[in-house]
Design an enzyme around this catalytic site. Structure first.
Site, PDB file in Angstrom:
ATOM      1  N   GLU A 173       0.849  -1.199   0.000  1.00 56.26           N
ATOM      2  CA  GLU A 173       0.000   0.000   0.000  1.00 56.26           C
ATOM      3  C   GLU A 173       0.881   1.245   0.000  1.00 56.26           C
ATOM      4  O   GLU A 173       1.980   1.232   0.572  1.00 56.26           O
ATOM      5  CB  GLU A 173      -0.904  -0.003   1.251  1.00 56.26           C
ATOM      6  CG  GLU A 173      -1.768   1.250   1.359  1.00 56.26           C
ATOM      7  CD  GLU A 173      -2.848   1.166   2.442  1.00 56.26           C
ATOM      8  OE1 GLU A 173      -2.883   0.166   3.190  1.00 56.26           O
ATOM      9  OE2 GLU A 173      -3.653   2.120   2.532  1.00 56.26           O
TER      10      GLU A 173
ATOM     11  N   GLU B 290      -6.443  -8.991   3.898  1.00 60.93           N
ATOM     12  CA  GLU B 290      -5.594  -8.315   4.884  1.00 60.93           C
ATOM     13  C   GLU B 290      -5.656  -9.133   6.160  1.00 60.93           C
ATOM     14  O   GLU B 290      -6.737  -9.287   6.746  1.00 60.93           O
ATOM     15  CB  GLU B 290      -6.070  -6.888   5.160  1.00 60.93           C
ATOM     16  CG  GLU B 290      -5.804  -5.924   4.027  1.00 60.93           C
ATOM     17  CD  GLU B 290      -6.085  -4.466   4.396  1.00 60.93           C
ATOM     18  OE1 GLU B 290      -5.792  -4.071   5.543  1.00 60.93           O
ATOM     19  OE2 GLU B 290      -6.598  -3.749   3.528  1.00 60.93           O
TER      20      GLU B 290
ATOM     21  N   TYR C 259      -6.956  -8.324  12.002  1.00 63.74           N
ATOM     22  CA  TYR C 259      -5.665  -8.048  12.630  1.00 63.74           C
ATOM     23  C   TYR C 259      -5.810  -8.406  14.109  1.00 63.74           C
ATOM     24  O   TYR C 259      -6.719  -7.905  14.768  1.00 63.74           O
ATOM     25  CB  TYR C 259      -5.312  -6.566  12.494  1.00 63.74           C
ATOM     26  CG  TYR C 259      -5.067  -6.121  11.070  1.00 63.74           C
ATOM     27  CD1 TYR C 259      -3.858  -6.371  10.451  1.00 63.74           C
ATOM     28  CD2 TYR C 259      -6.043  -5.423  10.353  1.00 63.74           C
ATOM     29  CE1 TYR C 259      -3.613  -5.947   9.149  1.00 63.74           C
ATOM     30  CE2 TYR C 259      -5.803  -4.989   9.051  1.00 63.74           C
ATOM     31  CZ  TYR C 259      -4.594  -5.261   8.460  1.00 63.74           C
ATOM     32  OH  TYR C 259      -4.342  -4.837   7.177  1.00 63.74           O
TER      33      TYR C 259
ATOM     34  N   ASN D 108     -12.120  -0.788  -0.893  1.00 62.23           N
ATOM     35  CA  ASN D 108     -11.452  -1.280   0.306  1.00 62.23           C
ATOM     36  C   ASN D 108     -12.247  -0.904   1.556  1.00 62.23           C
ATOM     37  O   ASN D 108     -12.617   0.263   1.733  1.00 62.23           O
ATOM     38  CB  ASN D 108     -10.058  -0.653   0.425  1.00 62.23           C
ATOM     39  CG  ASN D 108      -9.344  -1.077   1.701  1.00 62.23           C
ATOM     40  OD1 ASN D 108      -8.943  -2.227   1.838  1.00 62.23           O
ATOM     41  ND2 ASN D 108      -9.201  -0.168   2.652  1.00 62.23           N
ATOM     42  N   GLU D 109     -12.519  -1.876   2.398  1.00 59.91           N
ATOM     43  CA  GLU D 109     -13.138  -1.657   3.724  1.00 59.91           C
ATOM     44  C   GLU D 109     -14.231  -0.593   3.682  1.00 59.91           C
ATOM     45  O   GLU D 109     -14.216   0.356   4.480  1.00 59.91           O
ATOM     46  CB  GLU D 109     -12.065  -1.296   4.759  1.00 59.91           C
ATOM     47  CG  GLU D 109     -11.129  -2.438   5.042  1.00 59.91           C
ATOM     48  CD  GLU D 109     -10.192  -2.214   6.223  1.00 59.91           C
ATOM     49  OE1 GLU D 109     -10.124  -1.086   6.756  1.00 59.91           O
ATOM     50  OE2 GLU D 109      -9.520  -3.182   6.623  1.00 59.91           O
TER      51      GLU D 109
ATOM     52  N   GLN E 186       1.494  -6.079   5.815  1.00 61.26           N
ATOM     53  CA  GLN E 186       1.802  -5.825   4.433  1.00 61.26           C
ATOM     54  C   GLN E 186       3.156  -6.454   4.127  1.00 61.26           C
ATOM     55  O   GLN E 186       3.623  -7.240   4.929  1.00 61.26           O
ATOM     56  CB  GLN E 186       1.783  -4.329   4.174  1.00 61.26           C
ATOM     57  CG  GLN E 186       0.377  -3.736   4.479  1.00 61.26           C
ATOM     58  CD  GLN E 186       0.188  -2.292   4.027  1.00 61.26           C
ATOM     59  OE1 GLN E 186       1.033  -1.667   3.434  1.00 61.26           O
ATOM     60  NE2 GLN E 186      -0.977  -1.750   4.339  1.00 61.26           N
TER      61      GLN E 186
ATOM     62  N   ASN F 175      -6.654   1.687   2.792  1.00 58.72           N
ATOM     63  CA  ASN F 175      -7.380   2.943   2.963  1.00 58.72           C
ATOM     64  C   ASN F 175      -6.939   3.976   1.927  1.00 58.72           C
ATOM     65  O   ASN F 175      -7.725   4.832   1.509  1.00 58.72           O
ATOM     66  CB  ASN F 175      -7.153   3.489   4.374  1.00 58.72           C
ATOM     67  CG  ASN F 175      -7.729   2.573   5.449  1.00 58.72           C
ATOM     68  OD1 ASN F 175      -8.571   1.727   5.167  1.00 58.72           O
ATOM     69  ND2 ASN F 175      -7.275   2.734   6.679  1.00 58.72           N
TER      70      ASN F 175
END
Ligand code: AHR
Length: 501
Positions: free
Chosen positions: A27, A292, A244, A172-173, A350, A72
């Site tokens: 990212e 992720e 996470y 994304n999200e 990442q 993000n």
């Protein structure tokens, strides 16, 4: 010493090992791109400014796919800023990470890097501040041979052949209120469906990923997946999941059992997807892109975007991983592998510097974090089919997840080479476990190799000064008797046992 037993049988097939399980993520965040993969002043940098040492470790890590450019970041990104002569590219404010994006690296540079690193690119489009048209334009730039505005532009900028990107993430999200352009499930589901429909008109062979939940702790978890798929299940192939896990309040036992939570997360997303399938009487199954996942100490201040100023590539989310973190990462890999029937892709978030297995100094040294090793082991040795194992393990109590098995394991079997690989963690911090492995279909087992990642200090980390403080080592404590192996798993350890027979 505790005792555990695992039976492995080649008939207990879950699915083929999917190479895309071993994906990662780059990212435009912190130092992942700038001074991570791209560092023109570095002694190993090539003519494109890519660090040769990072490419080498990416290959050693065994990364299959790399998701790009966010995260993000993508929700405010104008991809056209990153093409054409570098000197003419605009500098932009990146609202997600309160940074300045110089656009020195864009889609063409990333594709060149991916080719050099031997990874499959997985692109994400901006469905935060942008929409269908910009997604289709980017797809045209990447995948159309020639004869249209964006494909000819790509050729003019030096890429004669299309990039042929197969997997695309539709935003994304989008469930997260922190996301620029955050939407309700219904709003997002409609937009994802229409974007997918338009993208498939350009290239029908795409594999498209709709945004699922950014965590199983989101208040909308479950309902989000169901609503998005009610709108988009005919148009998409995969639904994303992000997770996470981090140590909380020194509760190591719960932290080490994070994979119990991951199992539950995956099974819940499968349930939501299958509920929509049943409701819609659809033939097609939507599978999971777990694009992720990692251990991330989000409460630390280094995880917060800068409050003042708009720096270029500030150090952000530079978690330094311990031995304990590595054992958790290994156990999360076990969970992903055993769900390979429905988890068709995954990305360790990442790759470099940002919650990453690879760390670099700007212009300087590089080292492997502790978490590098379970990933590299699993990517290298998981071959053929994933096998469900029958495991009897002692159990212990945890505050977050109740009673959990001390040992967790999954196996793979490569019919071509006849090799079975067992991946196992010992979650006990104090007791070794004597694990009996019954290779049920072997006449006489033969040990190929056994390794273990362990140590006396659970907080041990690798650093630039001590890059080899935590390393996997050969495990000498293995014996073979007929079709059975006995291996001692040290306390707090990640283990790989490879055998034939
Ligand atoms: O990987 C770091 C961030 O975590 C990503 O930008 C975002 O998608 C997630 O919340």
């Amino acid at each position: 010493m505790l005792n555990a037993r695992v039976a492995v049988d080649r008939e207990f097939r879950i699915s083929p090992v999917r190479r895309r399980t071993f994906g990662s993520f780059v990212e435009h965040l912190g130092r992942c791109v700038y001074t991570g993969i791209h560092d023109p002043g570095h002694p190993t940098a090539d003519a494109d400014g890519f660090r040769g040492d990072v490419i080498e470790l990416t290959r050693e890590l065994g990364v299959s796919t790399v998701r790009y450019p966010g995260g993000n970041f993508v929700s405010g990104y104008r991809w056209e800023d990153g093409i054409g002569p570098v000197a003419e590219r605009p500098r932009r404010l990146d609202l997600a990470w309160h940074s300045t994006e110089p656009n020195t690296v864009g889609v063409d540079e990333f594709m060149r890097w991916a080719r050099k690193a031997g990874v499959e690119p997985m692109m994400a489009v901006n469905l935060g501040t942008r929409g269908i048209q910009e997604a289709v334009d980017l797809l045209e730039y990447c995948n159309v041979e020639s004869g249209s505005h964006f494909s000819d532009l790509r050729r003019r900028y030096g890429a004669a052949d299309p990039y042929g990107v197969r997997v695309w993430c539709l935003g994304n999200e989008m469930d997260g209120p922190w996301q620029v352009g955050h939407k309700t499930a219904r709003e997002y589901g409609r937009l994802a469906a229409e974007t997918a429909r338009a993208m498939r008109l350009v290239d029908p062979s795409l594999e498209l990923v709709a945004c699922g939940s950014s965590s199983s702790a989101m208040p909308t978890f479950g309902a989000w997946e169901a609503t998005v798929l009610e709108e988009a299940c005919e148009q998409v192939d995969l639904i994303s999941a992000h997770a996470y896990y981090w140590e909380e309040g020194g509760d190591t036992a719960s932290f080490l059992a994070s994979a119990v939570d991951l199992d539950h997360f995956i099974e819940s997303v499968v349930a939501a997807a299958d509920y929509v399938r049943a409701k819609k009487k659809a033939a097609k199954r939507v599978n999971i892109s777990f694009d992720e996942w990692n251990v991330w100490y989000q409460h630390r201040t280094e995880s917060e975007p800068p409050k003042d100023g708009w720096p270029v590539a500030p150090p952000l989310l530079e978690d330094r991983y311990t031995l304990t973190d590595a054992v958790v990462v290994g156990s999360l890999l076990i969970s992903l592998l055993r769900h390979s029937d429905r988890v068709h892709a995954a990305s360790l978030a990442q790759l470099v510097n940002v919650i990453a297995p690879i760390m670099t100094e700007p212009g300087g040294r590089i080292w492997r974090q502790t978490t590098f090793f379970p990933f590299a082991d699993a990517s290298r040795h998981a071959r053929g089919d994933v096998l469900r194992v029958s495991l009897s393990s002692p159990r212990h109590d945890t505050a977050r997840f109740g009673d959990v098995p001390v040992v967790d394991a999954v196996a793979t079997r490569d019919e071509e080479t006849g090799e079975t690989a067992l991946f196992a963690v010992n979650r006990s911090t104090g007791e070794p476990v004597l694990l009996e492995i019954d290779l049920r279909d072997a006449k006489q087992a033969r040990l190929i190799a056994a390794t273990t990642l362990t140590g006396d200090d659970p907080d041990l980390r690798n650093t630039a000064e001590h890059p080899s403080a935590v390393l996997p080592r050969g495990n000498p404590e293995v014996s073979v008797d007929g079709r059975t192996l006995q291996v001692k798993l040290p306390p707090l350890s990640w283990n790989v046992i490879r055998a034939a027979g």
